[in-house]
Write an enzyme that holds these catalytic residues in place. Structure first.
Site, PDB file in Angstrom:
ATOM      1  N   ASP A 208       0.818  -1.200   0.000  1.00 22.15           N
ATOM      2  CA  ASP A 208       0.000   0.000   0.000  1.00 22.15           C
ATOM      3  C   ASP A 208       0.860   1.260   0.000  1.00 22.15           C
ATOM      4  OD1 ASP A 208      -2.709   1.318   0.520  1.00 22.15           O
ATOM      5  OD2 ASP A 208      -1.561   2.037   2.243  1.00 22.15           O
ATOM      6  N   GLU A 267      13.587 -15.734  -1.590  1.00 27.20           N
ATOM      7  CA  GLU A 267      13.728 -16.910  -0.729  1.00 27.20           C
ATOM      8  C   GLU A 267      12.476 -17.792  -0.778  1.00 27.20           C
ATOM      9  OE1 GLU A 267      15.034 -16.097   3.254  1.00 27.20           O
ATOM     10  OE2 GLU A 267      16.062 -14.242   2.633  1.00 27.20           O
TER      11      GLU A 267
END
Length: 550
Positions: A208, A267
């Site tokens: 956001d 990852e």
């Protein structure tokens, strides 16, 4: 990494993917308190799957005082009780993944609630361990705010704190103090909070207002912006529009932080980020933010505007093409912050024509270079609701009423049934916002069995899109200047080309197919009017044609 994540052979599933935004407060109320919740989302996952979308984006459900309905977070690692609990969220993840749907959640990294424990500690004095976790500044000699920065919601972006005898920065509501990401410990904490949700199995984040994460530490004034008068000759309602936002957002330090976010995402193979970037120069910011080292994609407010003319779209998309290069846009024409596209992009058109134009805009989004984000209710053709002042919940609208009515009109409850059920099946009690009267006859139950309903048109279009050559995802895009109400563009790859023509005007139109598409395959989805005679294509109002050569 959680074993709940979808096995993904294509790490770039998001390219040309379709994301369905769920605003949980208004989606489905399972516990009967008038507010939608996570169990309600679980109940409707089969419906979501039936749409044919690739992922859902769930707007904030974190613990919050709800001053801005979840965008004021008081605990990044917990679910607010009105939405359920962490186990309910885990069930959403499990249920979505079982249906092949990925789950994206909001993350608000630029600010917190003023009731977050970090801010409660920071505001106590100037020496505590979190004293510099937020943006604090001394008053000017006359006691006024440190500079002229404005809040997105109007008025000064600075609020006075009597304990510290300082101002703190609030780019949005006064209850949403800005974090100071220039402090390494703040960055580390936010990255750890992202990891918390990745470990629970989320497939991505919608970040956001991510270009608000850093401010210019010099605290220089923003320069004045030439006032743009509206059609009545009046200046903007919101004071935010009176200046160029040079120093309060989109700072270079943000690019370095986004590289750290990307490293974390790497990852967890198959995960992604999409950033919301509102700026004076959105195309430049989208290009800078969506590289292979930063965000996967970004969306701006360009297509969330009032203007949907062919010329506006051509200009906007061509600017984006020229600047973004290898970056990736996510196209959205509706969300929880703007009036619904059905009303906003159909001003001046009769309802019957508006109903024909809504699938036209979806077809355009599906064929553009980029990904697509749909907002709940778009698939039903829901118009903007007219919410009475006494029913308003949005502080943005309450503050600027009546010139600006806020965001409640696009946030009213999803209509599920129309057959005697109260509140259109959203809740058995009075909902937090009223169900719009004009939404009942557009309920899901009404449209399910109608082959030609808006809902089934959307489903058919998404199915049609999923059957296209995957190479379309990265095909080059060329916007063709027509000088009229036809929106025409081409997508080309090494193997094939697509020619798309949409009639956005109020009159029928015709054009001649370019030489390279003469005799090519017409793959236009069903439901769009038009005819081909030789090399001449006739398009009625809201008509469209898609041609493919190989």
């Amino acid at each position: 990494m959680s074993g709940n994540q979808i096995t993904n052979q294509n790490g770039e599933w998001w390219r040309n993917g379709v994301i369905y935004q769920i605003y949980p407060r208004s989606f489905c109320d399972a516990n009967g308190d008038g507010i939608g919740d996570l169990p309600g989302i679980c109940q409707k996952l089969d419906y979501v799957k039936s749409l044919g979308v690739d992922a859902i984006w769930i707007s904030p459900f974190f613990k919050s005082p709800m001053a801005d309905f979840g965008y004021d977070v008081s605990d990044y690692r917990d679910v607010d009780p009105i939405f359920g609990n962490l186990e309910d969220f885990d069930r959403v993840i499990e249920g979505a993944h079982e249906r092949g749907i990925r789950v994206i959640i909001d993350q608000i990294l630029s600010h917190t609630s003023d009731q977050h424990p970090w801010f409660e500690e920071s505001r106590q004095n100037r020496e505590n361990p979190k004293a510099d976790w937020y943006v604090w500044a001394d008053a000017k000699e006359d006691g006024s705010a440190p500079n002229n920065w404005m809040s997105n919601f109007g008025g000064s972006a600075w609020r006075w704190c009597t304990r510290r005898r300082q101002y703190y920065l609030t780019n949005f509501l006064k209850e949403q103090p800005d974090l100071n990401l220039h402090i390494p410990d703040v960055q580390e904490q936010l990255l750890a909070d992202l990891r918390f949700w990745l470990d629970r199995g989320v497939d991505g984040f919608r970040l956001d207002a991510i270009n608000h994460a850093f401010h210019n530490q010099s605290l220089q004034d923003n320069p004045a912006r030439p006032v743009k008068l509206d059609k009545n000759g009046l200046p903007p309602v919101n004071s935010y529009e009176y200046q160029w936002h040079i120093h309060d957002k989109s700072q270079p330090e943000n690019l370095v932080f986004l590289q750290r976010v990307r490293a974390l995402m790497e990852e967890y193979p198959g995960t992604m980020t999409v950033g919301e970037v509102g700026d004076d120069n959105t195309h430049k910011i989208m290009a800078e933010y969506t590289t292979d080292q930063r965000l996967h994609m970004a969306y701006s407010f360009d297509l969330l505007s009032e203007d949907c003319s062919a010329q506006f779209l051509r200009d906007t998309l061509e600017k984006n093409r020229q600047v973004i290069e290898k970056g990736w846009p996510c196209w959205s024409i509706s969300n929880h912050d703007v009036p619904r596209s059905f009303s906003r992009w159909n001003r001046g058109f009769e309802r019957e024509t508006a109903m024909a134009r809504a699938p036209l805009f979806l077809l355009m989004q599906l064929m553009l270079r980029g990904s697509v984000c749909l907002y709940q209710g778009e698939e039903l053709g829901l118009p903007e609701a007219d919410v009475a002042f006494e029913d308003l919940q949005d502080p943005y609208g309450i503050n600027l009423w009546p010139e600006f009515k806020g965001r409640d009109g696009c946030r009213t409850p999803m209509p599920w049934f129309n057959g005697g059920e109260i509140n259109a099946g959203f809740s058995k009690v009075k909902p937090w916002l009223p169900v719009a009267d004009e939404h009942y006859h557009l309920a899901v139950s009404v449209q399910e069995d109608d082959q030609h309903s808006m809902l089934n048109r959307f489903r058919d279009l998404l199915q049609w899109h999923s059957n296209l050559n995957p190479a379309l995802a990265t095909a080059a895009q060329t916007i063709i200047e027509t000088g009229n109400d036809l929106m025409v563009f081409e997508r080309t790859s090494d193997k094939e080309g697509y020619f798309v023509a949409l009639n956005l005007g109020s009159d029928a139109a015709s054009f001649t197919l370019p030489a390279q598409y003469q005799g090519s395959e017409d793959i236009t989805p069903e439901g769009f009017g038009g005819s081909v005679s030789g090399n001449t294509v006739e398009l009625p109002v809201a008509g469209a044609r898609v041609f493919r050569n190989s």
